[in-house]
Every structure is written in C-alpha cells, then in structure tokens.
Design an enzyme around this catalytic site. Structure first.
Site, PDB file in Angstrom:
ATOM      1  N   LYS A   1      55.818  50.762  18.155  1.00  0.00           N
ATOM      2  CA  LYS A   1      57.025  51.412  18.695  1.00  0.00           C
ATOM      3  C   LYS A   1      57.716  52.241  17.609  1.00  0.00           C
ATOM      4  O   LYS A   1      58.038  53.409  17.812  1.00  0.00           O
ATOM      5  CB  LYS A   1      57.992  50.353  19.271  1.00  0.00           C
ATOM      6  CG  LYS A   1      57.388  49.543  20.398  1.00  0.00           C
ATOM      7  CD  LYS A   1      58.362  48.539  20.977  1.00  0.00           C
ATOM      8  CE  LYS A   1      58.730  47.412  20.057  1.00  0.00           C
ATOM      9  NZ  LYS A   1      57.599  46.563  19.665  1.00  0.00           N
TER      10      LYS A   1
ATOM     11  N   ASP B   1      66.445  50.913  17.166  1.00  0.00           N
ATOM     12  CA  ASP B   1      65.499  49.808  17.271  1.00  0.00           C
ATOM     13  C   ASP B   1      66.237  48.617  17.883  1.00  0.00           C
ATOM     14  O   ASP B   1      67.457  48.525  17.769  1.00  0.00           O
ATOM     15  CB  ASP B   1      64.988  49.470  15.858  1.00  0.00           C
ATOM     16  CG  ASP B   1      63.700  48.666  15.907  1.00  0.00           C
ATOM     17  OD1 ASP B   1      63.139  48.479  17.007  1.00  0.00           O
ATOM     18  OD2 ASP B   1      63.247  48.214  14.837  1.00  0.00           O
TER      19      ASP B   1
ATOM     20  N   THR C   1      61.703  44.859  22.510  1.00  0.00           N
ATOM     21  CA  THR C   1      60.660  43.901  22.873  1.00  0.00           C
ATOM     22  C   THR C   1      60.959  43.336  24.263  1.00  0.00           C
ATOM     23  O   THR C   1      60.169  42.596  24.814  1.00  0.00           O
ATOM     24  CB  THR C   1      60.641  42.730  21.867  1.00  0.00           C
ATOM     25  OG1 THR C   1      61.998  42.338  21.636  1.00  0.00           O
ATOM     26  CG2 THR C   1      60.021  43.155  20.564  1.00  0.00           C
TER      27      THR C   1
HETATM   28  P1  ADP Z   1      56.799  47.886  16.277  1.00  0.00           P
HETATM   29  O1  ADP Z   1      57.873  48.885  16.012  1.00  0.00           O
HETATM   30  O2  ADP Z   1      56.234  47.974  17.666  1.00  0.00           O
HETATM   31  O3  ADP Z   1      57.205  46.472  15.921  1.00  0.00           O
HETATM   32  P2  ADP Z   1      55.395  49.277  14.169  1.00  0.00           P
HETATM   33  O4  ADP Z   1      55.403  50.658  14.696  1.00  0.00           O
HETATM   34  O5  ADP Z   1      56.375  48.950  13.070  1.00  0.00           O
HETATM   35  O6  ADP Z   1      55.546  48.218  15.348  1.00  0.00           O
HETATM   36  O7  ADP Z   1      53.897  48.972  13.687  1.00  0.00           O
HETATM   37  C1  ADP Z   1      53.619  48.048  12.657  1.00  0.00           C
HETATM   38  C2  ADP Z   1      52.549  48.591  11.743  1.00  0.00           C
HETATM   39  O8  ADP Z   1      51.320  48.619  12.448  1.00  0.00           O
HETATM   40  C3  ADP Z   1      52.785  50.027  11.290  1.00  0.00           C
HETATM   41  O9  ADP Z   1      53.434  50.081  10.053  1.00  0.00           O
HETATM   42  C4  ADP Z   1      51.404  50.585  11.155  1.00  0.00           C
HETATM   43  O10 ADP Z   1      50.911  50.354   9.865  1.00  0.00           O
HETATM   44  C5  ADP Z   1      50.610  49.785  12.150  1.00  0.00           C
HETATM   45  N1  ADP Z   1      50.375  50.516  13.400  1.00  0.00           N
HETATM   46  C6  ADP Z   1      51.095  50.421  14.540  1.00  0.00           C
HETATM   47  N2  ADP Z   1      50.579  51.188  15.512  1.00  0.00           N
HETATM   48  C7  ADP Z   1      49.513  51.790  14.974  1.00  0.00           C
HETATM   49  C8  ADP Z   1      48.533  52.706  15.482  1.00  0.00           C
HETATM   50  N3  ADP Z   1      48.566  53.136  16.748  1.00  0.00           N
HETATM   51  N4  ADP Z   1      47.552  53.135  14.658  1.00  0.00           N
HETATM   52  C9  ADP Z   1      47.506  52.685  13.377  1.00  0.00           C
HETATM   53  N5  ADP Z   1      48.385  51.809  12.842  1.00  0.00           N
HETATM   54  C10 ADP Z   1      49.378  51.367  13.620  1.00  0.00           C
END
Ligand code: ADP
Length: 339
Positions: free
Chosen positions: A66, A111, A160
C-alpha cells in the site's frame, strides 16, 4: 497555533527501514497486476489532462504494497507528497496544515486512515469533494463559518481495515483498490531482485523456499531474505543455498507454511486452551497478552487465507487443517456443522 507538517518531496519516510528495497517506480513493482494497470491508466489520464489524479484508497493486510504504491504514484506524476498518519489526526486542526500546504496536484498520503478521528473525516469531505475547507471562527452567537479554497490535490489513503471507514468517506475515493497476498512465484521474483540489491547470491531453489515461507507478503519475504543473508554470511561463505535457507529459517522458528512462532502460538492457544473454538479474538488476545489489533491486522489474515482458521458468527475456530498443522488430534466432532 497549528503544527506545520514536514513537506517531504524527495525522500519520504526518512526512517523507512524498507527504503533500500522498496520499489521507487510502478514498473519496478512485482505482482498486483490488475491494480497496477488501473493505477497506470489513471496516472496517464491525469497527466494528459493536466488534472489532479482522483483520490485513491488502498486496503489490505500489512506489508503488501500500500505504502509502496502511494509513494510511487507522486513520483510518476512528478509532484510532491506529504505523509500523515491517521493515528495522529485527532481533530480538524491536525489536518489543516497538510491541506493548506498541499500544492496543485500534489499528493497527501494518509496511512492508517481508519484511525483518523470522526471529526477529521467529516472535515475532509468538502476538501476531497470541492477542494475547500469550512473553518468556524469565534464561538456561540458570534461564530461564523468561512470557506477556504484549497489547491486541487490527490488524497491517497491506506488501511488494513476498510470496514472501519465510514461509508461517506469510502465513497469519496474515486478508486478503491484491494491488495491481495502474492503468489510464491511473485515473491520469488521479489527475492531474486532484492538479492541483487543486497549483493548476495541466492540459488533458485533457495529463492523459492524463502518465497514459500513468506506468508504471501513482500515485507515478510524481505525480512526473511535479510535474515538468511546474515546467516549465510556468518555460517556459510555468503552464498544462499537451499540448505542454508532452510537452516536459517528453522533457526527463526519459521515452519513449512512460513508461520512464525507468534502465528503458531495463536493457533495453539485456540487449539489447546479453547478446544479449537469458537472463541472471541479478545479472549485469545488476553490469554496471549498481545493487543487484539495485532492479531486482527497482522496474524489472522494469512491464517484465514491459508484456511487454518475460520471466522464464524460465534468467534474464531481452528479448521481440520489447523489442527493437523499443529500436530493436534482433530476432534471427533469436526466442526463441519459450522462450515
Ligand atoms: P504496506 O504499506 O501495505 O504495509 P509496503 O508498501 O510498506 O506495505 O511494503 C512493504 C515492503 O514490501 C516494501 O518496502 C517493499 O520492499 C516490499 N514490496 C511491497 N510491494 C511490493 C511489490 N509489489 N514489489 C516489490 N516489493 C514490494
């Protein structure tokens, strides 16, 4: 006096531990193809028309991308981003500086948007819809409302728990995108790419093994990779082979499905202490001495999707697969009547 937020343009999330592995551009993102295609079209259209991109809401379990989407989008648009967290937005005055600082077509990323106070939600409605805010000055009979125009901006929300957002807020997002768990092949691709970034060599079977034990989540895959790399550096001349990966993961208590000790403790608490359920998540949280939000947000989604656990109107229950995974006898009276 309202607090001024930091307007971050080049390096959002200064404390971002994932920064070195986080994709910087949409084209570097792996998986989530449908979401990716829709976002790309929306960005291209906004750029062609010279208009702000419509507001976007991302939802899904933690670590699925996200924030990564939210940070890539302004980069693609070539606009600045401001970052806020819903938990710190307790009253309208907390969000005013972000709104008034928003420059034309810039992005405001909130967020954990479900944690925003209701009064902030309501304050945001006209900001999202008409790019204006209504400020009340004075009190009592002297109170008057003035409208303050804002620059057209894009709000990106991440949560979430969409269920906790009020319907009027949800509906004000032009795009609502749900992120789902990643396939093993997609996670293996992330691991291969990140192994290059981390300058470690990983054998193909090892990449697949780490991917299979990453709970469908890129963030977990990255954490596992970092640990296996440390293990390989310390114990095995730096190269990640299948057996190095297996030994390293075993040392962290990661099992064949990728569950970590906390996941298993959760299942075991339901299985042993509550006879397999049904049991309310609060009761399990008390027994384990962890916040129920942690269980709901971080632990349960993957267990539900792996069908080790089900949610019923009367509470959580282990499935047969759940009992088997723990090596516990499956009760005679399988809970089939509830499924
Ligand atoms: P969320 O905001 O949904 O909790 P994040 O965007 O912070 O998740 O993702 C966590 C980590 O996972 C990122 O820092 C990145 O390294 C990796 N990541 C997430 N989505 C991808 C993707 N589509 N391709 C490659 N790496 C990803």
């Amino acid at each position: 006096m309202v607090r001024q937020p930091v307007v971050q343009t080049t390096s959002p999330l200064g404390q971002d531990e994932d920064r070195d592995l986080r994709p910087q551009w949409l084209s570097e993102m792996v998986g989530q193809r449908q979401v990716y295609e829709r976002i790309k079209i929306a960005i291209e259209a906004a750029l062609k028309r010279g208009e702000p991109l419509g507001h976007i809401l991302f939802d899904g379990p933690p670590g699925l991308g996200k924030t990564t989407f939210a940070l890539c989008i302004p980069r693609e648009l070539g606009v600045p981003i401001q970052i806020a967290n819903g938990a710190t937005l307790k009253a309208p005055k907390d969000i005013i500086p972000y709104l008034t600082n928003a420059t034309e077509r810039s992005v405001l990323f909130i967020d954990e948007i479900h944690r925003m106070h209701k009064s902030v939600e309501e304050f945001l409605y006209p900001a999202m819809e008409d790019f204006r805010i209504d400020l009340t000055l004075g009190e009592g009979i002297n109170a008057r409302t003035i409208n303050m125009p804002l620059k057209p901006f894009t709000l990106i929300g991440a949560t979430t728990r969409t269920g906790l957002l009020s319907a009027p807020l949800r509906e004000r997002f032009q795009m609502r995108e749900h992120l789902d768990f990643y396939s093993i092949e997609e996670l293996a691709e992330i691991i291969r790419r990140n192994a290059v970034k981390l300058r470690v060599s990983v054998d193909e079977p090892a990449a697949l093994e780490i991917a299979a034990r990453s709970r469908g989540t890129p963030r977990v895959a990255n954490n596992r990779l970092r640990w296996v790399r440390d293990y390989a550096t310390s114990k095995a001349n730096g190269r990640i082979t299948l057996s190095v990966a297996q030994d390293a993961l075993q040392m962290q208590g990661i099992d064949s499905l990728g569950l970590d000790p906390q996941d298993r403790k959760y299942l075991e608490t339901i299985g042993r202490v509550f006879g397999g359920g049904p049991v309310g998540v609060e009761a399990v949280a008390h027994t384990m001495n962890v916040p129920s939000d942690t269980l709901i947000d971080e632990v349960e989604p993957f267990l539900l999707r792996s069908e080790l656990l089900v949610r019923t109107p009367r509470g959580r229950r282990l499935t047969e697969a759940g009992f088997r995974h723990l090596g516990l006898p499956v009760p005679n009276q399988p809970q089939g009547f509830l499924f």
